[in-house]
Motif scaffolding. Structure first.
Motif, PDB file in Angstrom:
ATOM      1  N   GLU A 386       0.755  -1.188   0.162  1.00 38.45           N
ATOM      2  CA  GLU A 386      -0.014  -0.004  -0.111  1.00 38.45           C
ATOM      3  C   GLU A 386       0.941   1.476   0.153  1.00 38.45           C
ATOM      4  OE1 GLU A 386      -2.709   0.052   3.285  1.00 38.45           O
ATOM      5  OE2 GLU A 386      -3.714  -1.717   2.606  1.00 38.45           O
ATOM      6  N   TYR A 387       1.950   1.036   0.767  1.00 35.62           N
ATOM      7  CA  TYR A 387       2.720   2.595   0.921  1.00 35.62           C
ATOM      8  C   TYR A 387       3.589   2.633  -0.465  1.00 35.62           C
ATOM      9  CZ  TYR A 387       6.733   5.344   1.867  1.00 35.62           C
ATOM     10  OH  TYR A 387       7.726   6.141   1.744  1.00 35.62           O
ATOM     11  N   GLU A 388       4.176   1.303  -0.805  1.00 29.52           N
ATOM     12  CA  GLU A 388       5.059   1.499  -2.002  1.00 29.52           C
ATOM     13  C   GLU A 388       4.400   1.819  -3.188  1.00 29.52           C
ATOM     14  OE1 GLU A 388       6.996  -2.119  -2.282  1.00 29.52           O
ATOM     15  OE2 GLU A 388       8.189  -1.988  -0.478  1.00 29.52           O
ATOM     16  N   TRP A 389       2.847   1.614  -3.544  1.00 33.08           N
ATOM     17  CA  TRP A 389       2.378   1.533  -4.482  1.00 33.08           C
ATOM     18  C   TRP A 389       1.127   2.635  -4.302  1.00 33.08           C
ATOM     19  CZ3 TRP A 389       0.750  -4.028  -5.958  1.00 33.08           C
ATOM     20  CH2 TRP A 389       2.066  -4.762  -6.156  1.00 33.08           C
ATOM     21  N   ASP A 390       1.304   3.538  -3.436  1.00 37.50           N
ATOM     22  CA  ASP A 390       0.660   4.820  -3.075  1.00 37.50           C
ATOM     23  C   ASP A 390      -0.933   4.710  -3.314  1.00 37.50           C
ATOM     24  OD1 ASP A 390       2.873   6.342  -3.098  1.00 37.50           O
ATOM     25  OD2 ASP A 390       2.879   6.572  -5.414  1.00 37.50           O
ATOM     26  N   THR A 391      -1.370   3.699  -2.486  1.00 40.62           N
ATOM     27  CA  THR A 391      -2.862   3.353  -2.291  1.00 40.62           C
ATOM     28  C   THR A 391      -3.225   3.541  -0.716  1.00 40.62           C
ATOM     29  OG1 THR A 391      -2.433   1.122  -2.074  1.00 40.62           O
ATOM     30  CG2 THR A 391      -2.848   2.020  -4.217  1.00 40.62           C
ATOM     31  N   VAL A 392      -2.304   3.978   0.166  1.00 39.22           N
ATOM     32  CA  VAL A 392      -2.886   4.110   1.517  1.00 39.22           C
ATOM     33  C   VAL A 392      -3.809   5.072   1.845  1.00 39.22           C
ATOM     34  CG1 VAL A 392      -1.863   5.111   3.891  1.00 39.22           C
ATOM     35  CG2 VAL A 392      -0.254   3.810   2.339  1.00 39.22           C
ATOM     36  N   GLU A 393      -4.277   6.000   1.037  1.00 36.46           N
ATOM     37  CA  GLU A 393      -5.437   6.802   1.375  1.00 36.46           C
ATOM     38  C   GLU A 393      -6.221   6.727   0.161  1.00 36.46           C
ATOM     39  OE1 GLU A 393      -4.041  10.733   2.294  1.00 36.46           O
ATOM     40  OE2 GLU A 393      -3.111  10.157   4.159  1.00 36.46           O
ATOM     41  N   PHE A 394      -6.234   5.566  -0.547  1.00 37.68           N
ATOM     42  CA  PHE A 394      -6.913   5.374  -1.943  1.00 37.68           C
ATOM     43  C   PHE A 394      -8.519   5.630  -1.766  1.00 37.68           C
ATOM     44  CE2 PHE A 394      -9.265   2.290  -4.411  1.00 37.68           C
ATOM     45  CZ  PHE A 394      -9.485   3.007  -5.558  1.00 37.68           C
ATOM     46  N   LEU A 395      -8.927   4.942  -0.552  1.00 39.36           N
ATOM     47  CA  LEU A 395     -10.589   4.847  -0.655  1.00 39.36           C
ATOM     48  C   LEU A 395     -10.977   6.306  -0.240  1.00 39.36           C
ATOM     49  CD1 LEU A 395     -11.114   1.530   1.224  1.00 39.36           C
ATOM     50  CD2 LEU A 395     -11.277   1.934  -1.243  1.00 39.36           C
ATOM     51  N   GLU A 396     -10.539   6.976   0.637  1.00 34.92           N
ATOM     52  CA  GLU A 396     -10.955   8.356   0.907  1.00 34.92           C
ATOM     53  C   GLU A 396     -10.696   9.394  -0.170  1.00 34.92           C
ATOM     54  OE1 GLU A 396      -8.285   6.779   2.585  1.00 34.92           O
ATOM     55  OE2 GLU A 396      -9.394   6.165   4.628  1.00 34.92           O
ATOM     56  N   GLN A 397      -9.756   9.319  -1.099  1.00 36.30           N
ATOM     57  CA  GLN A 397      -9.466  10.419  -2.224  1.00 36.30           C
ATOM     58  C   GLN A 397      -9.975  10.088  -3.500  1.00 36.30           C
ATOM     59  OE1 GLN A 397      -5.603  11.494  -1.646  1.00 36.30           O
ATOM     60  NE2 GLN A 397      -5.819  12.766   0.172  1.00 36.30           N
ATOM     61  N   GLU A 398      -9.600   8.924  -3.698  1.00 36.41           N
ATOM     62  CA  GLU A 398      -9.682   8.550  -5.374  1.00 36.41           C
ATOM     63  C   GLU A 398     -10.860   7.736  -5.850  1.00 36.41           C
ATOM     64  OE1 GLU A 398      -5.891   6.993  -6.920  1.00 36.41           O
ATOM     65  OE2 GLU A 398      -5.013   7.694  -5.113  1.00 36.41           O
ATOM     66  N   GLU A 399     -11.616   7.156  -4.967  1.00 42.48           N
ATOM     67  CA  GLU A 399     -12.818   6.369  -5.680  1.00 42.48           C
ATOM     68  C   GLU A 399     -13.808   7.285  -5.962  1.00 42.48           C
ATOM     69  OE1 GLU A 399     -13.841   2.731  -6.429  1.00 42.48           O
ATOM     70  OE2 GLU A 399     -13.003   2.981  -4.413  1.00 42.48           O
ATOM     71  N   GLN A 400     -14.197   6.965  -7.408  1.00 39.90           N
ATOM     72  CA  GLN A 400     -15.379   7.718  -7.960  1.00 39.90           C
ATOM     73  C   GLN A 400     -16.339   7.049  -8.266  1.00 39.90           C
ATOM     74  OE1 GLN A 400     -14.766  11.133  -8.837  1.00 39.90           O
ATOM     75  NE2 GLN A 400     -12.650  11.052  -8.021  1.00 39.90           N
ATOM     76  N   PRO A 401     -17.535   7.583  -8.422  1.00 38.77           N
ATOM     77  CA  PRO A 401     -18.789   6.882  -8.535  1.00 38.77           C
ATOM     78  C   PRO A 401     -18.861   6.400  -9.883  1.00 38.77           C
ATOM     79  CG  PRO A 401     -19.405   8.941  -7.719  1.00 38.77           C
ATOM     80  CD  PRO A 401     -17.795   9.100  -8.206  1.00 38.77           C
ATOM     81  N   ARG A 402     -19.724   4.999 -10.080  1.00 41.35           N
ATOM     82  CA  ARG A 402     -19.539   4.373 -11.324  1.00 41.35           C
ATOM     83  C   ARG A 402     -20.419   5.382 -12.293  1.00 41.35           C
ATOM     84  NH1 ARG A 402     -22.787   0.388 -10.008  1.00 41.35           N
ATOM     85  NH2 ARG A 402     -22.079  -0.929 -12.138  1.00 41.35           N
ATOM     86  N   PRO A 403     -20.096   5.206 -13.540  1.00 43.88           N
ATOM     87  CA  PRO A 403     -20.975   5.971 -14.473  1.00 43.88           C
ATOM     88  C   PRO A 403     -22.550   5.462 -14.348  1.00 43.88           C
ATOM     89  CG  PRO A 403     -18.836   5.396 -15.614  1.00 43.88           C
ATOM     90  CD  PRO A 403     -18.928   4.569 -14.152  1.00 43.88           C
ATOM     91  N   GLU A 404     -22.654   4.171 -14.281  1.00 42.45           N
ATOM     92  CA  GLU A 404     -23.948   3.561 -14.143  1.00 42.45           C
ATOM     93  C   GLU A 404     -24.807   4.332 -13.049  1.00 42.45           C
ATOM     94  OE1 GLU A 404     -21.260   0.690 -16.315  1.00 42.45           O
ATOM     95  OE2 GLU A 404     -21.127   1.889 -14.583  1.00 42.45           O
ATOM     96  N   TYR A 405     -23.904   4.260 -12.107  1.00 35.16           N
ATOM     97  CA  TYR A 405     -24.407   4.986 -10.863  1.00 35.16           C
ATOM     98  C   TYR A 405     -24.971   6.319 -11.199  1.00 35.16           C
ATOM     99  CZ  TYR A 405     -25.323   6.693  -5.986  1.00 35.16           C
ATOM    100  OH  TYR A 405     -25.708   7.333  -4.870  1.00 35.16           O
ATOM    101  N   GLU A 406     -23.984   7.384 -11.586  1.00 37.06           N
ATOM    102  CA  GLU A 406     -24.390   8.562 -11.990  1.00 37.06           C
ATOM    103  C   GLU A 406     -25.453   8.833 -12.876  1.00 37.06           C
ATOM    104  OE1 GLU A 406     -20.015  10.512 -11.353  1.00 37.06           O
ATOM    105  OE2 GLU A 406     -20.283   9.697 -13.314  1.00 37.06           O
ATOM    106  N   ALA A 407     -25.389   7.761 -13.826  1.00 36.87           N
ATOM    107  CA  ALA A 407     -26.503   7.929 -14.954  1.00 36.87           C
ATOM    108  C   ALA A 407     -28.080   8.023 -14.291  1.00 36.87           C
ATOM    109  CB  ALA A 407     -26.501   6.760 -15.825  1.00 36.87           C
ATOM    110  N   LYS A 408     -28.045   7.277 -13.240  1.00 35.06           N
ATOM    111  CA  LYS A 408     -29.378   6.985 -12.493  1.00 35.06           C
ATOM    112  C   LYS A 408     -29.953   8.152 -11.545  1.00 35.06           C
ATOM    113  CE  LYS A 408     -30.292   3.536 -15.506  1.00 35.06           C
ATOM    114  NZ  LYS A 408     -30.353   2.306 -14.918  1.00 35.06           N
ATOM    115  N   CYS A 409     -28.893   8.984 -11.323  1.00 32.76           N
ATOM    116  CA  CYS A 409     -29.265   9.953 -10.098  1.00 32.76           C
ATOM    117  C   CYS A 409     -30.408  10.898 -10.431  1.00 32.76           C
ATOM    118  CB  CYS A 409     -27.981  10.399  -9.840  1.00 32.76           C
ATOM    119  SG  CYS A 409     -26.659   9.572  -9.003  1.00 32.76           S
TER     120      CYS A 409
END
Length: 873
Positions: A386-409
């Motif tokens: 996680e540290y070497e591959w820069d994913t330590v804070e991935f869930l808080e910062q980088e996760e984006q909504p799925r296009p299929e989810y956004e389409a039905k909002c």
């Protein structure tokens, strides 16, 4: 005529204002540019702009069809979509296929400004300065002259420089470590950002209704394929100067059979395919390495059982013609079955001794400790990655909504965190209905599996009668098999094969249902989607694969009654008894058939079918040798990656993990088979994704997702499962009770610690006069602990039975508490994150704060007097 799928209409989704001013739209789209003749070129025809993604479609103008509304609609949507991409800053270039003139390839390029914009949108972490923390040298460096042969060649795959990283900010570009703009964003980063735009670019607008996403266009046939490019051919090094030849290096140092003994180049795998692929192969490699220790101990246990089968006291008593040969056993079925002598089960008794011995008890406890050590050390290794591959804070910062989810909002709600209005695809009531439907469907399929298990049981009961009559007949052609094959064994093997076929058929059907349910639930992010699907699929697979094993281990032969008063299933079929050698040997047979059959079936699906499809496709699209096929067309001829990506790979390994841990007390060779399978699995998976499939869209991943708690749950269940197998399925506890009880309860004729007389002690007596089928014998024997005829409590359970039951319960309680306590202590003692990794994370956060934030604060402090003076002026 194929009609394009009509999607549901939804309100327009607000995209960030990330358009880039373009000097002229013509410079961003080059229609049908001439191919420059370089087969491995990764650039537009100008040799400057890198290809970040490729779209493929069939030119309707070249097809001999009526220009009906369907094809016109496809063309309009494609043109609108490509115009949207150019408006969002992408640059496009078209090229016609060399092998099929109807195919057109649209090459997509992201300019520097667009890359910077979307790197900030996706919070991609990029270097700010080289890592200045010294790494501790290994105490085994003196062995490097030997161990270096087991690692990829450093001359080919050089070790990458380590950097401290921070989320990219376009306005602070000068603070990032930019040596070369062309190399600052890696090809995997560029492809990931390109796919993000492709997934959100609109292709049709009607008023305030907007439809978007390349996924819908692929489903509707507007495009035939969309994929990032491999950087070269897998078996030939590219002659292009700018090509890193990473695919070629991965094939030679990882996927090629000659490199089977080498460690995996995980950093290069992550760099080429992304963190999600990298974390899978890291986990698979770690799991396989840990299996080596379990396999050695399990093999030792098997060898111990194999060498002691001839010297086992109870086995010798069964085979002895003066003991086992004089014991007449009860018929195993009604009417047609005859009496039989105990020594006819000599071979199965010897086989049972291989798996049912004291070594198995030690191995079961060892495996309970092993699984805890495996999971705890995997957490540590995962934290390092996680540290070497820069994913330590991935869930808080980088996760984006799925296009299929956004389409039905199309519903509004107040965000509980920010307290501002946001769009969601359903209300609380709607979500409850969707989840309830999903749970109900999963439960229905689980009940369907249980019904299939009952059907297999009925098959066992019905077929056992047929096998019994045939094997006890005087047919000469069956004489060679009678010594080695019993009716129970023949029934068990055929039932195992039928059970495996039913399992695979139900798998194929349920996969479609599970995907449909998860799509209907509409999870917000890709991680949520995969976790939801993972849970559904694993619950189903758990019942599907393990139900027959649990039946044999804990239900078969437990409620059979006794001669004269047997228990019947459905009022017709006499309940199934265990093999004369015991149910443990049947459980071993079941595990062998399922594990072996599953491995063969998976290899056919994963390797043979893609290879044959590619071979047929290349044959059908072959061109003359004088024509040069460009890189994008070579990749189009490969197989596409499924929508679920690595889901089935994880599922296969986790199901195997269950077989290795849940039933290891009955089959010590399970870790050995798993180890051999995984050594092939790593290289086969590597060969498959490098040579047979198009390059996957790189994805970020922090860990193995929902599979981690599933593994922990299986590990906890394995302790109870193996304790109960030893207690209720094997004969371990009755033997121990007999061995240690001579001074308190003389169950047999022994007066010291010995196993002599054990077989006679475990067989109850039944008077022939109490049986409707009269013969010349006065009595026969059967497996149970009941009082003999003539006793005032005849045919009731004896005191020995209750002592054995008490010992079994005490064994389960003691072993479970000892193992669970050990697991808890190990979990507490072994930290999840290594100390050095914690220090590096702190250092990185400190540098990020100093370089990106405090620098701006100092600048504001310097400018404050000037601003104040201007205000006074």
């Amino acid at each position: 005529m194929y009609d394009i799928m009509e999607e549901e209409e939804f309100e327009a989704v607000e995209l960030p204002d990330i358009t880039v001013e373009l000097p002229d739209i013509a410079c961003c789209f080059c229609p049908q540019a001439e191919f420059n003749g370089k087969s491995d070129s990764l650039f537009f025809n100008d040799g400057v702009r890198r290809i970040d993604f490729v779209l493929v479609y069939e030119d309707e103008d070249m097809k001999e069809i009526d220009k009906n509304r369907t094809f016109q609609k496809r063309k309009q949507r494609r043109e609108y979509f490509e115009a949207s991409l150019m408006k969002m800053g992408m640059e496009l270039e078209a090229a016609r296929s060399v092998s099929d003139e109807k195919l057109l390839f649209v090459k997509v390029h992201m300019p520097w400004d667009v890359l910077c914009t979307y790197a900030e949108v996706l919070h991609i972490k990029l270097p700010i300065q080289p890592n200045d923390l010294s790494t501790t040298s290994s105490p085994f460096n003196f062995l490097s002259c030997i161990t270096r042969h087991f690692y990829p060649s450093e001359d080919l795959i050089a070790k990458e420089t380590e950097y401290f990283t921070a989320p990219f900010e376009k306005d602070r570009l000068e603070y990032f470590y930019v040596k070369d703009r062309d190399l600052f964003f890696t090809p995997s980063m560029r492809s990931r950002m390109a796919y993000y735009i492709l997934s959100r670019a609109p292709y049709e607008v009607r008023g305030n209704i907007k439809k978007f996403g390349v996924t819908k266009l692929l489903d509707g046939g507007v495009y035939k394929a969309a994929y990032p490019l491999h950087d070269c051919r897998f078996n030939v090094r590219s002659k292009e100067d700018e090509c890193p030849n990473e695919r070629y290096l991965l094939y030679n140092e990882w996927a090629h059979p000659k490199s089977f003994y080498k460690m995996q180049p995980l950093d290069l795998i992550r760099k080429y395919y992304g963190e999600k692929i990298g974390i899978y192969f890291a986990w698979l490699g770690f799991y396989t390495a840990m299996l080596a220790l379990a396999a050695i101990v399990g093999l030792g246990c098997f060898i111990y059982g194999y060498t002691t089968q001839e010297t086992s006291t109870w086995s010798k008593e069964v085979c002895d013609p003066l003991i086992g040969g004089n014991i007449v056993m009860c018929p195993q079925c009604d009417k047609e079955c005859t009496y039989w002598r105990l020594n006819s089960t000599c071979e199965s008794s010897k086989k049972l001794c291989i798996f049912d011995n004291y070594g198995t008890l030690v191995f079961a406890v060892f495996m309970a400790i092993w699984v805890t050590v495996f999971l705890e050390f995997w957490k540590r290794y995962q934290a390092e990655l996680e540290y070497e591959w820069d994913t330590v804070e991935f869930l808080e910062q980088e996760e984006q909504p799925r296009p299929e989810y956004e389409a039905k909002c199309n519903h509004e709600r107040i965000n509980p965190v920010t307290r501002v209005k946001e769009k969601v695809p359903y209300t609380a009531c709607g979500r409850c209905i969707r989840v309830s439907l999903g749970i109900g469907t999963v439960l229905f399929w689980i009940v369907l599996i249980l019904a299939s298990v009952v059907a297999i049981i009925v098959y066992r009961l019905a077929v056992f009668f047929s096998f019994s009559t045939r094997l006890q007949s005087d047919l000469k052609e069956l004489e060679p098999f009678k010594e080695y094959v019993t009716a129970q064994m023949a029934t068990s093997v055929t039932a195992s094969i039928i059970s495996f076929v039913v399992i695979m058929v139900l798998n194929i059907l349920y996969e479609r249902v599970a995907i449909w349910i998860t799509d209907f639930e509409l999870p917000r992010t890709k991680t949520d989607y995969e976790n939801s699907l993972t849970l559904k699929m694993f619950l189903f697979q758990f019942v599907n694969y393990y139900s027959s094993c649990f039946y044999i281990a804990f239900a078969k032969g437990k409620v059979v009654g006794y001669p004269g008063q047997p228990v019947y299933l459905l009022g017709k079929y006499r309940n199934e008894e265990c093999d004369p050698g015991g149910c443990l040997i049947e459980l071993t047979t079941q595990l062998t058939v399922i594990m072996g059959g599953k491995a063969i079936w998976n290899n056919i699906q994963e390797v043979l079918l893609p290879w044959m499809k590619n071979l047929i496709f290349r044959y059908c699209t072959r061109v003359g040798s004088e024509k040069v096929i460009p890189r994008w067309e070579q990749d189009y001829q490969l197989q596409p990656i499924g929508k679920l990506g690595l889901f089935y790979e994880y599922l296969e390994m986790v199901i195997q993990f269950g077989f290795v841990t849940l039933f290891v007390a009955s089959f010590p060779l399970a870790p050995v088979l798993a180890l051999v399978n995984n050594l092939f699995e790593i290289r086969v998976d590597a060969w498959k994704i490098i040579t047979q499939f198009r390059r996957m869209v790189p994805e970020k991943a922090q860990d193995i997702g929902a599979w981690q708690p599933i593994l922990q749950g299986v590990a906890i269940l394995a302790v109870a499962s193996n304790a109960m197998i030893i207690a209720f399925t094997s004969d371990m506890i009755p033997r121990l009770v007999y061995y240690w009880s001579f001074s308190v309860y003389p169950y047999g004729e022994h007066s010291s610690h010995t196993m002599q007389g054990y077989i006679n002690n475990t067989l109850s007596v039944f008077d022939i006069q109490d049986f409707s089928n009269k013969i010349s014998l006065s009595y026969f024997r059967y497996r149970d602990f009941r009082y003999p005829p003539g006793h005032h409590r005849q045919y009731e359970y004896s005191i020995y039975y209750w002592h054995v039951i008490a010992a079994k319960m005490a064994f389960i309680i003691v072993v479970e508490h000892i193992v669970y306590l050990t697991k808890f202590v190990l979990s507490y003692v072994i930290p999840d994150v290594p100390y050095t990794v914690r220090e590096q994370i702190k250092r990185e956060k400190y540098l990020s704060q100093v370089i990106l934030h405090e620098t701006n604060l100092k600048l504001v402090t310097k400018l404050r007097p000037l601003l104040i003076s201007k205000l006074h002026y």
